[in-house]
Motif scaffolding. Structure first.
Motif, PDB file in Angstrom:
ATOM      1  N   GLN A 314       4.235   4.284 -29.663  1.00  0.00           N
ATOM      2  CA  GLN A 314       3.349   5.011 -30.339  1.00  0.00           C
ATOM      3  C   GLN A 314       3.326   4.363 -32.238  1.00  0.00           C
ATOM      4  O   GLN A 314       2.217   3.795 -32.467  1.00  0.00           O
ATOM      5  CB  GLN A 314       3.622   7.062 -30.334  1.00  0.00           C
ATOM      6  CG  GLN A 314       2.906   7.486 -29.612  1.00  0.00           C
ATOM      7  CD  GLN A 314       3.477   9.207 -29.875  1.00  0.00           C
ATOM      8  OE1 GLN A 314       4.453   9.545 -30.844  1.00  0.00           O
ATOM      9  NE2 GLN A 314       2.400   9.957 -29.869  1.00  0.00           N
ATOM     10  N   LEU A 315       4.590   4.146 -32.248  1.00  0.00           N
ATOM     11  CA  LEU A 315       4.656   2.945 -33.754  1.00  0.00           C
ATOM     12  C   LEU A 315       4.488   1.627 -33.718  1.00  0.00           C
ATOM     13  O   LEU A 315       3.722   0.963 -34.295  1.00  0.00           O
ATOM     14  CB  LEU A 315       5.726   3.182 -34.267  1.00  0.00           C
ATOM     15  CG  LEU A 315       6.495   4.507 -34.351  1.00  0.00           C
ATOM     16  CD1 LEU A 315       7.989   4.574 -35.482  1.00  0.00           C
ATOM     17  CD2 LEU A 315       6.017   4.900 -36.162  1.00  0.00           C
ATOM     18  N   SER A 316       4.439   1.016 -32.590  1.00  0.00           N
ATOM     19  CA  SER A 316       4.234   0.245 -31.795  1.00  0.00           C
ATOM     20  C   SER A 316       4.706  -0.892 -33.005  1.00  0.00           C
ATOM     21  O   SER A 316       3.875  -1.903 -33.430  1.00  0.00           O
ATOM     22  CB  SER A 316       2.249  -0.670 -31.437  1.00  0.00           C
ATOM     23  OG  SER A 316       1.917  -1.629 -31.615  1.00  0.00           O
ATOM     24  N   LEU A 317       5.840  -0.975 -33.085  1.00  0.00           N
ATOM     25  CA  LEU A 317       6.099  -1.884 -33.680  1.00  0.00           C
ATOM     26  C   LEU A 317       6.008  -3.221 -33.653  1.00  0.00           C
ATOM     27  O   LEU A 317       5.567  -4.540 -34.009  1.00  0.00           O
ATOM     28  CB  LEU A 317       7.302  -1.566 -34.409  1.00  0.00           C
ATOM     29  CG  LEU A 317       7.711  -0.735 -34.824  1.00  0.00           C
ATOM     30  CD1 LEU A 317      10.046  -0.128 -35.398  1.00  0.00           C
ATOM     31  CD2 LEU A 317       7.461   0.009 -36.140  1.00  0.00           C
ATOM     32  N   ASP A 318       6.716  -3.653 -31.981  1.00  0.00           N
ATOM     33  CA  ASP A 318       5.635  -4.616 -31.609  1.00  0.00           C
ATOM     34  C   ASP A 318       4.285  -5.803 -32.335  1.00  0.00           C
ATOM     35  O   ASP A 318       4.328  -6.092 -32.625  1.00  0.00           O
ATOM     36  CB  ASP A 318       6.070  -5.368 -29.913  1.00  0.00           C
ATOM     37  CG  ASP A 318       7.194  -4.366 -29.645  1.00  0.00           C
ATOM     38  OD1 ASP A 318       7.247  -2.797 -29.773  1.00  0.00           O
ATOM     39  OD2 ASP A 318       8.032  -4.513 -29.932  1.00  0.00           O
ATOM     40  N   GLN A 319       3.444  -4.853 -31.752  1.00  0.00           N
ATOM     41  CA  GLN A 319       1.970  -5.011 -32.096  1.00  0.00           C
ATOM     42  C   GLN A 319       1.685  -5.508 -33.494  1.00  0.00           C
ATOM     43  O   GLN A 319       0.902  -5.828 -33.569  1.00  0.00           O
ATOM     44  CB  GLN A 319       0.987  -3.958 -31.701  1.00  0.00           C
ATOM     45  CG  GLN A 319       1.524  -3.805 -30.242  1.00  0.00           C
ATOM     46  CD  GLN A 319       0.228  -5.194 -28.924  1.00  0.00           C
ATOM     47  OE1 GLN A 319      -0.033  -5.719 -29.058  1.00  0.00           O
ATOM     48  NE2 GLN A 319       0.592  -4.802 -27.524  1.00  0.00           N
ATOM     49  N   ARG A 320       2.214  -4.444 -34.342  1.00  0.00           N
ATOM     50  CA  ARG A 320       1.578  -3.860 -35.323  1.00  0.00           C
ATOM     51  C   ARG A 320       2.673  -5.077 -36.377  1.00  0.00           C
ATOM     52  O   ARG A 320       1.780  -5.608 -37.680  1.00  0.00           O
ATOM     53  CB  ARG A 320       1.787  -2.835 -36.099  1.00  0.00           C
ATOM     54  CG  ARG A 320       0.944  -1.897 -35.657  1.00  0.00           C
ATOM     55  CD  ARG A 320       1.378  -0.748 -35.919  1.00  0.00           C
ATOM     56  NE  ARG A 320       1.190   0.149 -37.066  1.00  0.00           N
ATOM     57  CZ  ARG A 320       1.582   0.828 -37.323  1.00  0.00           C
ATOM     58  NH1 ARG A 320       2.301   2.352 -36.970  1.00  0.00           N
ATOM     59  NH2 ARG A 320       1.711   0.914 -38.978  1.00  0.00           N
ATOM     60  N   TYR A 321       4.117  -5.330 -36.770  1.00  0.00           N
ATOM     61  CA  TYR A 321       4.825  -6.170 -37.389  1.00  0.00           C
ATOM     62  C   TYR A 321       5.844  -7.214 -36.298  1.00  0.00           C
ATOM     63  O   TYR A 321       6.119  -7.706 -37.365  1.00  0.00           O
ATOM     64  CB  TYR A 321       5.718  -5.065 -37.962  1.00  0.00           C
ATOM     65  CG  TYR A 321       5.231  -4.452 -38.441  1.00  0.00           C
ATOM     66  CD1 TYR A 321       4.448  -3.446 -39.661  1.00  0.00           C
ATOM     67  CD2 TYR A 321       5.281  -2.062 -38.130  1.00  0.00           C
ATOM     68  CE1 TYR A 321       4.244  -2.981 -40.491  1.00  0.00           C
ATOM     69  CE2 TYR A 321       4.603  -1.298 -38.527  1.00  0.00           C
ATOM     70  CZ  TYR A 321       3.820  -2.199 -40.361  1.00  0.00           C
ATOM     71  OH  TYR A 321       3.225  -0.079 -40.921  1.00  0.00           O
ATOM     72  N   ASN A 322       5.332  -7.313 -35.148  1.00  0.00           N
ATOM     73  CA  ASN A 322       6.140  -8.667 -35.146  1.00  0.00           C
ATOM     74  C   ASN A 322       7.676  -8.862 -34.837  1.00  0.00           C
ATOM     75  O   ASN A 322       8.120  -8.859 -35.086  1.00  0.00           O
ATOM     76  CB  ASN A 322       5.738  -9.293 -35.107  1.00  0.00           C
ATOM     77  CG  ASN A 322       5.465 -10.986 -34.094  1.00  0.00           C
ATOM     78  OD1 ASN A 322       6.217 -11.011 -33.024  1.00  0.00           O
ATOM     79  ND2 ASN A 322       6.814 -12.072 -35.141  1.00  0.00           N
ATOM     80  N   ALA A 323       8.209  -6.571 -34.878  1.00  0.00           N
ATOM     81  CA  ALA A 323       9.534  -7.015 -34.920  1.00  0.00           C
ATOM     82  C   ALA A 323      10.121  -6.089 -33.743  1.00  0.00           C
ATOM     83  O   ALA A 323       9.160  -4.998 -33.084  1.00  0.00           O
ATOM     84  CB  ALA A 323       9.502  -5.448 -36.177  1.00  0.00           C
ATOM     85  N   THR A 324      11.319  -6.473 -33.176  1.00  0.00           N
ATOM     86  CA  THR A 324      11.901  -4.845 -32.260  1.00  0.00           C
ATOM     87  C   THR A 324      12.750  -3.716 -32.321  1.00  0.00           C
ATOM     88  O   THR A 324      13.484  -4.048 -33.056  1.00  0.00           O
ATOM     89  CB  THR A 324      12.134  -5.841 -31.052  1.00  0.00           C
ATOM     90  OG1 THR A 324      10.811  -7.203 -30.981  1.00  0.00           O
ATOM     91  CG2 THR A 324      12.475  -5.720 -30.143  1.00  0.00           C
ATOM     92  N   VAL A 325      12.385  -2.554 -32.170  1.00  0.00           N
ATOM     93  CA  VAL A 325      13.709  -2.223 -31.755  1.00  0.00           C
ATOM     94  C   VAL A 325      14.634  -2.545 -30.760  1.00  0.00           C
ATOM     95  O   VAL A 325      14.522  -1.787 -29.221  1.00  0.00           O
ATOM     96  CB  VAL A 325      13.451  -0.181 -32.155  1.00  0.00           C
ATOM     97  CG1 VAL A 325      14.430   0.085 -31.737  1.00  0.00           C
ATOM     98  CG2 VAL A 325      13.083  -0.294 -33.448  1.00  0.00           C
ATOM     99  N   THR A 326      15.927  -2.911 -30.674  1.00  0.00           N
ATOM    100  CA  THR A 326      16.857  -3.009 -29.833  1.00  0.00           C
ATOM    101  C   THR A 326      18.105  -1.658 -29.534  1.00  0.00           C
ATOM    102  O   THR A 326      18.236  -1.555 -28.149  1.00  0.00           O
ATOM    103  CB  THR A 326      17.387  -4.219 -30.052  1.00  0.00           C
ATOM    104  OG1 THR A 326      18.749  -4.066 -31.099  1.00  0.00           O
ATOM    105  CG2 THR A 326      16.694  -5.785 -29.752  1.00  0.00           C
ATOM    106  N   ARG A 327      18.087  -0.834 -30.535  1.00  0.00           N
ATOM    107  CA  ARG A 327      19.120  -0.122 -29.722  1.00  0.00           C
ATOM    108  C   ARG A 327      18.507   1.226 -31.403  1.00  0.00           C
ATOM    109  O   ARG A 327      18.879   0.804 -32.111  1.00  0.00           O
ATOM    110  CB  ARG A 327      20.150  -0.153 -29.799  1.00  0.00           C
ATOM    111  CG  ARG A 327      21.487  -1.103 -31.130  1.00  0.00           C
ATOM    112  CD  ARG A 327      22.673  -1.796 -30.719  1.00  0.00           C
ATOM    113  NE  ARG A 327      23.024  -2.865 -29.926  1.00  0.00           N
ATOM    114  CZ  ARG A 327      23.647  -2.963 -29.712  1.00  0.00           C
ATOM    115  NH1 ARG A 327      24.790  -2.127 -28.976  1.00  0.00           N
ATOM    116  NH2 ARG A 327      23.571  -4.614 -28.790  1.00  0.00           N
TER     117      ARG A 327
END
Length: 555
Positions: A314-327
């Motif tokens: 839902q937060l979609s950080l990949d799409q919105r900020y080009n960032a990834t939560v890894t763990r």
């Protein structure tokens, strides 16, 4: 002296003397906060007293504060505990409560005709023998709510407290004695039990690792990482990429397009990596963490209310900020960052991106470490109000001909567990630092025990030294030890449970912190605490309901 000043001075005197008494330890065992009860009894015997209305308010508010804080503390992890061990452990705890309830009924039936064990004494005996203070509060509320004025007299409430106080010491000793008897009976080697517990009770969440992979599958050229089959099932996340023929490392997301010869860094469990690697290519020794480039790692604490309970998808950080939560690290446990993972207050997430992206993600997620140490009281009082209202709602239990209420002991407990599991409603966030939770919990139980002790003090010694008092002590020890020993034997020989886990069930089925402290002193294993927490909420509710039921049935 005004009644308020007198009440403050008396309560503080009882609290100080009781806590000093509770700090005295014999072979590592002390009364702790329960010492306040006995200090209240002693001072009450010598004439210390406060106005009934003030005493009633302080006692009930202290009870509410105590159970609400317990619920907030246990709520977030209770679902996972129940999934892992819930059915067996809670069944054993239920058996302990049921046996204690039936034994009380038997003692009442045998001695009722002689007048040596009234219904009021039976209710107090049940709470004291099982060292469960909230059930005493529930029983006292049940007496006060009886429609017959003769049955709801203050003297009857004091009889409850007197029986509770007489049985309580034997309850503490009986619980610890039951653990030691089982240790001798089962011929326990604690080192072996600890090793067995660590082998069989490892966290269901596997450790998270990172690997660098060389893409040598030509069919993956031009494919987005997020389109790879089985990605969500394996829980693998991509964090960095170094393009073929280049030296610079960039942050990668599910939208990153792969190419043959690229080197990527992925994060996930060992099992997930073993399933994922063959689809991509081969493991390489290249360390993208040490290579130059724009990719950065930042650990961010979740403190922004607007993102609580939202999934990473839902937060979609990949799409919105080009960032990834890894763990994600939660309560000291590291877990994979799946798209379905919901964020909770205080989670620490590892985020990979460039500097600009990380700044934007940090602003979104909060990262206010200072707020983790702040106590927000508006949600607490709102939750207490909901719990009090919940406790006033009558409901029917099949087979019982009268309505039962959760009362001030059960309503706030259930409300706190539910609210802490929800985490947030609007701008109300149910998070409280552990130190603050423990302080408020202790304050609540001290107020309750002080008032309960003062109320019982006038008649305690005359009761305890009487024939009835000696009978109550004997009956209390039987009610304490028989259910624990029979259930413990079944847990060991039928369910093959670890001794340390059994000790946790024993302490949790009695909701007894001193017994938990004693069990923890036997070893450094977390098995005891885990089992205690797994059965505590259900046991607390069962004892509250059982205490009320005893009053309605026997009075």
């Amino acid at each position: 002296m005004s009644p308020i000043i007198q009440a403050i001075l008396v309560l503080t005197s009882v609290a100080v003397s009781g806590l000093l008494l509770g700090s005295v330890r014999f072979r590592g065992i002390g009364l702790g906060s329960a010492g306040v009860l006995f200090a209240g009894i002693l001072l009450g015997h010598f004439g210390f007293e406060i106005e009934p209305e003030i005493s009633e308010f302080a006692k009930e508010f202290g009870l509410v504060l105590f159970v609400f804080m317990i619920g907030l503390h246990l709520g977030p992890g209770i679902v996972q505990l129940w999934r892992q061990q819930g059915i067996v452990l809670n069944s054993l705890a239920f058996a302990v409560v049921l046996q204690g309830f039936l034994l009380i009924c038997v003692f009442h039936g045998v001695f009722q005709s002689s007048g040596r064990l009234s219904g009021y004494a039976a209710g107090g005996l049940f709470s004291g023998a099982t060292t469960n203070t909230p059930s005493l509060g529930a029983a006292q509320q049940a007496v006060a709510s009886l429609e017959d004025p003769e049955k709801s007299r203050p003297e009857n409430v004091k009889t409850l407290a007197s029986a509770y106080a007489v049985a309580y010491p034997g309850g503490i000793v009986g619980i610890i004695a039951a653990m030691l008897i089982m240790k001798r009976l089962f011929r326990i080697n604690l080192d072996q039990e600890v090793d067995s517990s660590e082998t069989n009770g490892k966290s269901s969440l596997p450790p998270i690792n990172r690997q660098s992979l060389l893409i040598d599958n030509a069919r993956l050229a031009g494919v987005k990482f997020g389109d790879l089959p089985g990605l969500e099932e394996t829980g693998i996340r991509i964090s960095r990429i170094r393009r073929a023929g280049e030296d610079s490392v960039a942050a990668a997301t599910i939208n990153t397009v792969l190419g043959e010869g690229d080197v990527i860094q992925v994060v996930g469990s060992e099992e997930g990596l073993q399933r994922f690697v063959p689809m991509i290519g081969q493991v390489t020794d290249v360390n993208l963490m040490e290579s130059k480039g724009t990719a950065r790692l930042r650990r961010i604490v979740i403190t922004e209310a607007s993102v609580l309970n939202q999934t990473l998808r839902q937060l979609s950080l990949d799409q919105r900020y080009n960032a990834t939560v890894t763990r994600i690290r939660r309560s000291g446990v590291e877990m994979a960052a799946r798209g379905t993972t919901r964020l909770q207050y205080g989670d620490v997430v590892n985020v990979v991106g460039d500097d600009e992206a990380l700044d934007r993600v940090t602003e979104l997620l909060g990262n206010s470490v200072r707020s983790l140490d702040e106590t927000h009281f508006a949600p607490i009082f709102f939750g207490i109000a909901l719990g009090v209202l919940l406790g006033m709602i009558p409901f029917q239990i099949p087979g019982i001909p009268f309505a039962v209420k959760l009362g001030l002991a059960g309503g706030p407990l259930i409300a706190a567990i539910l609210l802490s599991m929800i985490g947030r409603i609007g701008w109300f966030v149910w998070y409280i630092p552990y130190s603050a939770n423990l302080a408020l919990r202790e304050m609540g139980i001290i107020l309750f025990l002080a008032c309960a002790g003062l109320g019982a003090g006038r008649t305690f010694f005359s009761t305890a030294m009487s024939a009835d008092g000696l009978l109550w002590m004997f009956a209390g020890i039987v009610v304490t030890m028989v259910p624990l020993l029979t259930t413990g034997i079944a847990a060991r020989y039928v369910f093959k449970l670890n001794y340390l886990t059994i000790c946790g069930v024993v302490a949790g089925s009695m909701t007894d912190p001193p017994a938990l402290a004693f069990a923890n002193s036997l070893s450094d294993s977390e098995a005891t605490t885990t089992a205690y927490a797994a059965v505590y909420p259900l046991t607390m509710m069962l004892r509250i309901l059982a205490a009320q039921t005893l009053i309605y049935l026997l009075v």
